[in-house]
Design a protein around this motif. Structure first.
Motif, PDB file in Angstrom:
ATOM      1  N   ILE A   1       3.166   0.892  16.518  1.00 44.12           N
ATOM      2  CA  ILE A   1       4.040   0.971  15.361  1.00 44.12           C
ATOM      3  C   ILE A   1       4.372   2.436  15.121  1.00 44.12           C
ATOM      4  O   ILE A   1       3.515   3.305  15.253  1.00 44.12           O
ATOM      5  CB  ILE A   1       3.389   0.318  14.116  1.00 44.12           C
ATOM      6  CG1 ILE A   1       4.404   0.193  12.985  1.00 44.12           C
ATOM      7  CG2 ILE A   1       2.136   1.057  13.672  1.00 44.12           C
ATOM      8  CD1 ILE A   1       3.921  -0.682  11.825  1.00 44.12           C
ATOM      9  N   SER A   2       5.628   2.699  14.776  1.00 43.93           N
ATOM     10  CA  SER A   2       6.044   4.085  14.576  1.00 43.93           C
ATOM     11  C   SER A   2       7.197   4.131  13.579  1.00 43.93           C
ATOM     12  O   SER A   2       7.829   3.115  13.289  1.00 43.93           O
ATOM     13  CB  SER A   2       6.482   4.716  15.896  1.00 43.93           C
ATOM     14  OG  SER A   2       7.613   4.042  16.431  1.00 43.93           O
TER      15      SER A   2
ATOM     16  N   GLY B   1       1.118   9.098   8.999  1.00 45.25           N
ATOM     17  CA  GLY B   1      -0.164   9.634   9.427  1.00 45.25           C
ATOM     18  C   GLY B   1      -1.265   8.610   9.588  1.00 45.25           C
ATOM     19  O   GLY B   1      -2.313   8.895  10.182  1.00 45.25           O
ATOM     20  N   THR B   2      -1.072   7.422   9.070  1.00 45.45           N
ATOM     21  CA  THR B   2      -2.074   6.366   9.155  1.00 45.45           C
ATOM     22  C   THR B   2      -1.460   5.123   9.770  1.00 45.45           C
ATOM     23  O   THR B   2      -0.379   4.693   9.352  1.00 45.45           O
ATOM     24  CB  THR B   2      -2.614   6.016   7.757  1.00 45.45           C
ATOM     25  OG1 THR B   2      -3.222   7.176   7.180  1.00 45.45           O
ATOM     26  CG2 THR B   2      -3.652   4.900   7.848  1.00 45.45           C
ATOM     27  N   THR B   3      -2.161   4.582  10.762  1.00 48.42           N
ATOM     28  CA  THR B   3      -1.721   3.330  11.375  1.00 48.42           C
ATOM     29  C   THR B   3      -2.915   2.387  11.491  1.00 48.42           C
ATOM     30  O   THR B   3      -4.055   2.830  11.675  1.00 48.42           O
ATOM     31  CB  THR B   3      -1.121   3.537  12.773  1.00 48.42           C
ATOM     32  OG1 THR B   3      -2.064   4.226  13.602  1.00 48.42           O
ATOM     33  CG2 THR B   3       0.169   4.341  12.705  1.00 48.42           C
TER      34      THR B   3
ATOM     35  N   ILE C   1      -4.281  -1.280   2.519  1.00 50.65           N
ATOM     36  CA  ILE C   1      -5.577  -1.630   1.939  1.00 50.65           C
ATOM     37  C   ILE C   1      -6.533  -2.022   3.046  1.00 50.65           C
ATOM     38  O   ILE C   1      -6.273  -2.983   3.763  1.00 50.65           O
ATOM     39  CB  ILE C   1      -5.444  -2.801   0.939  1.00 50.65           C
ATOM     40  CG1 ILE C   1      -4.485  -2.449  -0.195  1.00 50.65           C
ATOM     41  CG2 ILE C   1      -6.807  -3.173   0.370  1.00 50.65           C
ATOM     42  CD1 ILE C   1      -4.232  -3.609  -1.122  1.00 50.65           C
ATOM     43  N   ALA C   2      -7.629  -1.249   3.195  1.00 55.63           N
ATOM     44  CA  ALA C   2      -8.746  -1.662   4.047  1.00 55.63           C
ATOM     45  C   ALA C   2      -8.302  -2.153   5.417  1.00 55.63           C
ATOM     46  O   ALA C   2      -8.648  -3.255   5.828  1.00 55.63           O
ATOM     47  CB  ALA C   2      -9.566  -2.742   3.342  1.00 55.63           C
ATOM     48  N   GLY C   3      -7.532  -1.341   6.114  1.00 55.05           N
ATOM     49  CA  GLY C   3      -7.168  -1.687   7.472  1.00 55.05           C
ATOM     50  C   GLY C   3      -6.027  -2.657   7.624  1.00 55.05           C
ATOM     51  O   GLY C   3      -5.756  -3.133   8.733  1.00 55.05           O
ATOM     52  N   THR C   4      -5.348  -2.931   6.538  1.00 53.40           N
ATOM     53  CA  THR C   4      -4.198  -3.814   6.606  1.00 53.40           C
ATOM     54  C   THR C   4      -3.181  -3.371   5.560  1.00 53.40           C
ATOM     55  O   THR C   4      -3.300  -2.295   4.993  1.00 53.40           O
ATOM     56  CB  THR C   4      -4.634  -5.281   6.401  1.00 53.40           C
ATOM     57  OG1 THR C   4      -3.500  -6.138   6.566  1.00 53.40           O
ATOM     58  CG2 THR C   4      -5.215  -5.483   5.010  1.00 53.40           C
ATOM     59  N   ILE C   5      -2.192  -4.195   5.330  1.00 51.99           N
ATOM     60  CA  ILE C   5      -1.170  -3.899   4.333  1.00 51.99           C
ATOM     61  C   ILE C   5      -1.001  -5.135   3.456  1.00 51.99           C
ATOM     62  O   ILE C   5      -1.029  -6.269   3.949  1.00 51.99           O
ATOM     63  CB  ILE C   5       0.162  -3.487   4.995  1.00 51.99           C
ATOM     64  CG1 ILE C   5       1.224  -3.135   3.941  1.00 51.99           C
ATOM     65  CG2 ILE C   5       0.671  -4.554   5.950  1.00 51.99           C
ATOM     66  CD1 ILE C   5       2.476  -2.493   4.538  1.00 51.99           C
ATOM     67  N   ARG C   6      -0.872  -4.904   2.171  1.00 54.59           N
ATOM     68  CA  ARG C   6      -0.589  -6.016   1.266  1.00 54.59           C
ATOM     69  C   ARG C   6       0.923  -6.110   1.129  1.00 54.59           C
ATOM     70  O   ARG C   6       1.578  -5.196   0.642  1.00 54.59           O
ATOM     71  CB  ARG C   6      -1.214  -5.785  -0.102  1.00 54.59           C
ATOM     72  CG  ARG C   6      -1.043  -6.981  -1.037  1.00 54.59           C
ATOM     73  CD  ARG C   6      -1.751  -6.748  -2.338  1.00 54.59           C
ATOM     74  NE  ARG C   6      -1.074  -5.752  -3.152  1.00 54.59           N
ATOM     75  CZ  ARG C   6      -1.665  -5.064  -4.130  1.00 54.59           C
ATOM     76  NH1 ARG C   6      -2.948  -5.259  -4.392  1.00 54.59           N
ATOM     77  NH2 ARG C   6      -0.985  -4.200  -4.840  1.00 54.59           N
TER      78      ARG C   6
ATOM     79  N   ALA D   1       0.357  -1.805  10.805  1.00 55.12           N
ATOM     80  CA  ALA D   1       0.908  -1.177   9.612  1.00 55.12           C
ATOM     81  C   ALA D   1       0.930   0.328   9.787  1.00 55.12           C
ATOM     82  O   ALA D   1       0.160   0.888  10.577  1.00 55.12           O
ATOM     83  CB  ALA D   1       0.097  -1.553   8.375  1.00 55.12           C
ATOM     84  N   ILE D   2       1.811   0.977   9.028  1.00 58.99           N
ATOM     85  CA  ILE D   2       1.938   2.431   9.083  1.00 58.99           C
ATOM     86  C   ILE D   2       2.225   2.951   7.687  1.00 58.99           C
ATOM     87  O   ILE D   2       2.960   2.332   6.915  1.00 58.99           O
ATOM     88  CB  ILE D   2       3.042   2.834  10.088  1.00 58.99           C
ATOM     89  CG1 ILE D   2       3.072   4.349  10.300  1.00 58.99           C
ATOM     90  CG2 ILE D   2       4.411   2.328   9.632  1.00 58.99           C
ATOM     91  CD1 ILE D   2       3.905   4.762  11.514  1.00 58.99           C
TER      92      ILE D   2
END
Length: 122
Positions: A70-71, A56-58, A103-108, A50-51
């Motif tokens: 991922i980019s 700035g966060t992956t 959310i917490a290292g993943t994506i909902r 996820a990005i």
């Protein structure tokens, strides 16, 4: 409502590479947090990467860390890529693009693409 369209799947030999793309539309501010999930044959769907909307966060799952990247497209903020290198047969799956909060290292995933098949032959 957000629409997501994936492309780039296909058949590749083990050790090869593929690049998936996902284009989002439907939001006027173009602030899409986006990510990828996959569903291997006979298994549950699992998180891949996820990005954040600003890039700035992956996040990555342990199984793909160091092999997948991922980019975001530098010019088109609604376009996200997933570069997949050193592919393994166990990477075979239908890959789904998702959009939603990180959310917490993943994506909902609030919104989902239709999926694209990736097959890695041994």
């Amino acid at each position: 409502q957000v629409q997501l369209v994936e492309s780039g799947g296909g058949l590749v030999e083990a050790g090869g590479s593929l690049r998936l793309s996902c284009a989002a539309s439907g939001r006027t501010d173009s602030k899409y947090n986006m990510g990828w999930f996959r569903r291997p044959p006979g298994k549950e769907r699992e998180f891949v990467a996820a990005i954040s909307w600003g890039g700035g966060t992956t996040y990555y799952s342990e199984s793909v860390k160091g092999r997948f990247t991922i980019s975001r497209d530098a010019a088109k903020k609604n376009l996200v890529y997933q570069q997949m290198n050193t592919l393994r047969p166990e990477d075979t799956a239908v890959y789904y693009c998702a959009e939603g909060p990180l959310i917490a290292g993943t994506i909902r995933g609030n919104f989902w693409g239709q999926g694209t098949q990736v097959t890695v032959s041994s």
